[in-house]
Design a protein around this motif. Structure first.
Motif, PDB file in Angstrom:
ATOM      1  N   ARG A 447       0.843  -1.197   0.000  1.00  0.00           N
ATOM      2  CA  ARG A 447       0.000   0.000   0.000  1.00  0.00           C
ATOM      3  C   ARG A 447       0.877   1.246   0.000  1.00  0.00           C
ATOM      4  O   ARG A 447       2.033   1.206   0.417  1.00  0.00           O
ATOM      5  CB  ARG A 447      -0.936   0.017   1.213  1.00  0.00           C
ATOM      6  N   MET A 449       1.718   5.124   1.240  1.00  0.00           N
ATOM      7  CA  MET A 449       1.466   6.090   2.303  1.00  0.00           C
ATOM      8  C   MET A 449       0.926   7.374   1.693  1.00  0.00           C
ATOM      9  O   MET A 449       1.181   7.693   0.529  1.00  0.00           O
ATOM     10  CB  MET A 449       2.755   6.369   3.090  1.00  0.00           C
ATOM     11  N   ASN A 450       0.156   8.122   2.479  1.00  0.00           N
ATOM     12  CA  ASN A 450      -0.455   9.353   1.996  1.00  0.00           C
ATOM     13  C   ASN A 450       0.619  10.406   1.734  1.00  0.00           C
ATOM     14  O   ASN A 450       1.362  10.793   2.638  1.00  0.00           O
ATOM     15  CB  ASN A 450      -1.472   9.866   3.011  1.00  0.00           C
ATOM     16  N   ASN A 519      -0.249   8.332   9.646  1.00  0.00           N
ATOM     17  CA  ASN A 519      -0.075   7.972   8.239  1.00  0.00           C
ATOM     18  C   ASN A 519       0.365   6.519   8.109  1.00  0.00           C
ATOM     19  O   ASN A 519      -0.125   5.772   7.252  1.00  0.00           O
ATOM     20  CB  ASN A 519       0.953   8.910   7.603  1.00  0.00           C
ATOM     21  N   SER A 523      -2.290   3.958   6.596  1.00  0.00           N
ATOM     22  CA  SER A 523      -1.916   3.421   5.289  1.00  0.00           C
ATOM     23  C   SER A 523      -1.759   1.911   5.332  1.00  0.00           C
ATOM     24  O   SER A 523      -1.978   1.230   4.321  1.00  0.00           O
ATOM     25  CB  SER A 523      -0.601   4.059   4.816  1.00  0.00           C
ATOM     26  N   GLY A 527      -4.538   2.306   3.090  1.00  0.00           N
ATOM     27  CA  GLY A 527      -3.805   3.030   2.070  1.00  0.00           C
ATOM     28  C   GLY A 527      -4.181   2.554   0.676  1.00  0.00           C
ATOM     29  O   GLY A 527      -4.694   1.447   0.483  1.00  0.00           O
ATOM     30  N   GLN A 528      -3.910   3.405  -0.316  1.00  0.00           N
ATOM     31  CA  GLN A 528      -4.160   3.031  -1.704  1.00  0.00           C
ATOM     32  C   GLN A 528      -3.283   1.841  -2.086  1.00  0.00           C
ATOM     33  O   GLN A 528      -2.113   1.802  -1.733  1.00  0.00           O
ATOM     34  CB  GLN A 528      -3.862   4.211  -2.622  1.00  0.00           C
TER      35      GLN A 528
END
Length: 593
Positions: A447, A449-450, A519, A523, A527-528
């Motif tokens: 993933r 992290m922002n 974060n 994440s 997370g993305q």
């Protein structure tokens, strides 16, 4: 070179305990080290907050402080002895369990085998032991908060004779010292086991085509650090054992004859107080580079991926890191200029202390020269990599002053030294940890992290650390003595507003780390999903079949390496880079194999 059949019997575990607790997988062990470092840095940061609050407002009652120690904080106001105990624990936790554990043991365990194309470390049980012995060392150290008169107050250096004579030396000089020494001895055992694994993996487990010069700079950093650790920790461990024996067995390794403390003649004879300093600093100065050389490798790796071109000289940077490792053992005596050592010895240590700045300067010039004219991708990893360089330069410049015995004698016991080593060692290494975290998080957890939170975290931390540690140099030049818990001398009273400013900056900067923690945790679960190769990097960790990598790293098929790890700006390639595993011929590149 590594043979795939060597680990044919090394199957993925099925039970929870073997998979996540007593794991033999180097990647899980790397995550365990990272988790330990994260816990340690949170504790170390809280201790620093307590100290800074006391230094800014010495009579301030810190709510709940008596819960940590009723004797050390009656009425929630810190006593001088308790301040020194917190300072000792802060320094010990940060140096050993954060600055050594995270950049070297955590990232090194996770990525070194992957970057050389190996399935695992050659001694997976030793690797598992290295973490659990280190974790036991941490627990032993934390236990000293809950015994008798609390932790030791001798500083992370534990200078003798006070730390060697027991309770007669005063509060914090009894069982707390024994627990400290036992903890550090255990820590040394764990790091020695890890160093053996790192060295053997690098020399014997490389996949086909992976010559030494085709290894990434991160791998070189961990390899060089392992060699340093193998020597340095092997000296500190017996020194700690001898210190314990002086406490519990009546020996006199570090206690001289005819020593009188509190009007009591000590029953020791024949020991040497300088012996401890020689043994400790023979470890202590290489420890600076054990913390910083992995960061140099990480920063170089991150910058190359974001500038999209190799550094000016891959090999010169490796030689310079090796020179730092060798010279680090020749300069340790500059920590002892005020110890009463022979003046000729001071000159002998002063000269190589100036010489060691040369490889450091070469490394910095390679970084700056490589950045000149580059179209740097501005993201959180590259920002922290740039901040590492900034901190390393800022802290390193003040080292020139301390290399001169005549100047060091005036500055050694002041905040000037505190500012110097915090910038060049502590903050720089932590920025390297942040750069590595943001860069490798997608590979470790699958993933992203922002990025916005990452940049906010960067700017608050970058500005905050300069606000904290640059004023230390001013305080030192003004004569502000370190290790004092209150500045009652008339000439130090005007410096109190500076300490209040530093305290506010420290609290704000520490609070900014909660952004990173949020974060990281957020994440991890929400997370993305990370692309296969989000940074378009070329080294082997980005060639694994999934993120995170499978148990054996490469899905049963070891990679074959055709190029060095930094093939960017290649004409005719898909995109602007060529993976190490790509058999494509390079029309114009920088292969140094």
């Amino acid at each position: 070179m590594h043979d795939v059949s060597a680990h044919a019997a090394h199957h993925a575990p099925t039970s929870f305990i073997r998979k996540y607790v007593f794991s033999l997988d180097h990647k899980v062990i790397g995550k365990q080290y990272y988790g330990l470092a994260l816990l340690a840095v949170l504790i170390g940061m809280v201790l620093s907050w307590l100290m800074r609050l006391h230094l800014g407002w010495p009579s301030f009652a810190i709510p709940g402080l008596h819960l940590l120690s009723s004797n050390g904080a009656p009425g929630n106001v810190m006593t001088p002895e308790y301040y020194l105990q917190l300072m000792t624990m802060h320094g010990t936790i940060m140096v050993f369990f954060v600055l050594t554990t995270a950049p070297f043991a955590a990232f090194g365990n996770y990525f070194l085998p992957i970057q050389v194309g190996a399935e695992d470390m050659p001694f997976p049980r030793f690797n598992m032991m290295s973490f659990w012995v280190t974790f036991a060392a941490f627990l032993v150290l934390m236990a000293s908060f809950f015994v008798g008169d609390g932790p030791t107050l001798g500083g992370w250096t534990q200078y003798v004779p006070l730390s060697a004579v027991g309770d007669v030396g005063g509060p914090g000089e009894g069982l707390g010292v024994v627990l400290w020494a036992a903890s550090i001895a255990l820590f040394c055992v764990g790091q020695l086991l890890g160093a053996l694994n790192f060295i053997t993996t690098t020399l014997d487990m490389r996949t086909r085509g992976m010559s030494l010069w085709r290894m990434p700079l991160t791998t070189w950093g961990w390899f060089i650090t392992s060699i340093m650790g193998l020597t340095a920790f092997a000296v500190l461990m017996p020194a700690c054992i001898l210190l314990i024996l002086d406490h519990v067995a009546g020996t006199s390794f570090f206690v001289p004859s005819n020593l009188v403390i509190n009007d009591q003649l000590q029953p020791h004879s024949g020991g040497s107080t300088l012996l401890w300093q020689h043994l400790f600093w023979f470890f202590g100065h290489p420890e600076v580079y054990i913390a910083i050389v992995p960061g140099m490798g990480i920063v170089s790796h991150v910058l190359i991926a974001n500038t999209r071109r190799p550094l000016l000289s891959h090999r010169v940077l490796i030689y310079s890191m090796g020179a730092l490792a060798v010279l680090s053992y020749m300069v340790y005596g500059h920590h002892m200029f005020v110890s009463g050592m022979n003046p000729y010895s001071s000159i002998a240590f002063s000269f190589p202390t100036l010489i060691i700045t040369i490889p450091s300067t070469i490394i910095v010039l390679i970084w700056l020269g490589s950045l000149y004219g580059a179209k740097l991708r501005i993201n959180t990893p590259s920002l922290f990599a740039l901040a590492f360089i900034s901190m390393f330069i800022s802290g390193g410049v003040s080292g020139f002053f301390l290399a001169q015995p005549s100047i060091d004698i005036m500055l050694h016991a002041t905040y000037f030294v505190v500012g110097h080593f915090h910038l060049v060692m502590a903050v720089a290494a932590i920025f390297g940890i942040f750069a590595g975290t943001y860069f490798w998080f997608p590979k470790m957890y699958g993933r992203m992290m922002n990025e916005t939170l990452g940049k906010v975290h960067f700017w608050l931390t970058f500005v905050g650390t300069y606000c904290i540690f640059m004023p230390f140099h001013y305080l030192g030049l003004a004569g502000n003595v370190r290790r004092y818990q209150a500045f009652v001398a008339e000439y130090m009273q005007p410096l109190q507003p500076v300490h209040k400013f530093i305290t506010v900056a420290a609290l704000a900067t520490g609070a900014a780390q909660l952004i990173f923690l949020y974060n990281l945790v957020h994440s991890l679960f929400r997370g993305q999903p990370a692309p296969e190769n989000p940074w378009e990097a070329t080294s082997l960790e980005w060639s694994t079949p999934s993120s995170p990598p499978p148990f054996d790293n490469f899905g049963g098929q070891l990679p074959v390496v055709y190029h060095d790890p930094y093939q960017y700006g290649i004409e005719g390639s898909t995109g602007d880079y060529v993976m190490q595993t790509s058999p494509d011929k390079i029309q114009s590149g920088h292969d140094e194999a």
